[in-house]
Design a protein around this motif. Structure first.
Motif, short mmCIF file in Angstrom:
data_model
loop_
_atom_site.label_atom_id
_atom_site.label_comp_id
_atom_site.label_asym_id
_atom_site.label_seq_id
_atom_site.Cartn_x
_atom_site.Cartn_y
_atom_site.Cartn_z
N HIS A 48 0.41 -1.35 0.20
CA HIS A 48 -0.01 0.12 0.16
C HIS A 48 0.43 1.44 -0.36
O HIS A 48 0.60 2.07 -0.49
N LEU A 49 2.40 1.38 0.95
CA LEU A 49 2.27 2.80 0.84
C LEU A 49 3.03 2.31 -0.38
O LEU A 49 4.14 3.70 -1.01
N ALA A 50 3.61 1.85 -1.29
CA ALA A 50 4.71 1.32 -1.67
C ALA A 50 3.81 1.96 -3.45
O ALA A 50 4.26 3.28 -4.36
N ASP A 51 2.75 1.45 -3.39
CA ASP A 51 1.86 2.10 -4.49
C ASP A 51 1.02 3.79 -4.10
O ASP A 51 0.75 4.78 -4.58
N LEU A 52 1.22 3.85 -2.49
CA LEU A 52 1.31 5.22 -2.33
C LEU A 52 2.27 6.47 -3.75
O LEU A 52 1.90 7.40 -3.88
#
Length: 83
Positions: A48-52
């Motif tokens: 999720h953080l990578a996608d953000l």
């Protein structure tokens, strides 16, 4: 940001592989199911953080998050979206 996202995605893959390897042992699964689920959750949060970090629209990336805790914590850090 792209490099950081790549590192987070790599870590997520490594964590998932570790969890998958541990799941091949029935005794480990029987005795550590909660910990194995935590390993999976860690990987999901990292993704999720990578996608953000890669998102063109951070608000859309937050909305797409499936883990409510991350969505709430990260979403509260962004100013309200103007319609």
């Amino acid at each position: 940001m792209k490099a950081a996202a790549g590192i987070l995605a790599e870590l997520a893959a490594q964590v998932e592989a570790l969890g998958a390897q541990l799941c091949t042992n029935p005794e480990v699964v029987a005795h550590h199911i909660t910990e194995l689920q935590a390993i999976d959750l860690i990987a999901q949060k990292q993704l999720h953080l990578a996608d953000l970090l890669l998102a063109d629209c951070p608000h859309a990336a937050v909305e797409a998050m499936r883990i409510e805790e991350v969505k709430r914590r990260i979403g509260s850090a962004f100013p309200a979206k103007v319609a």
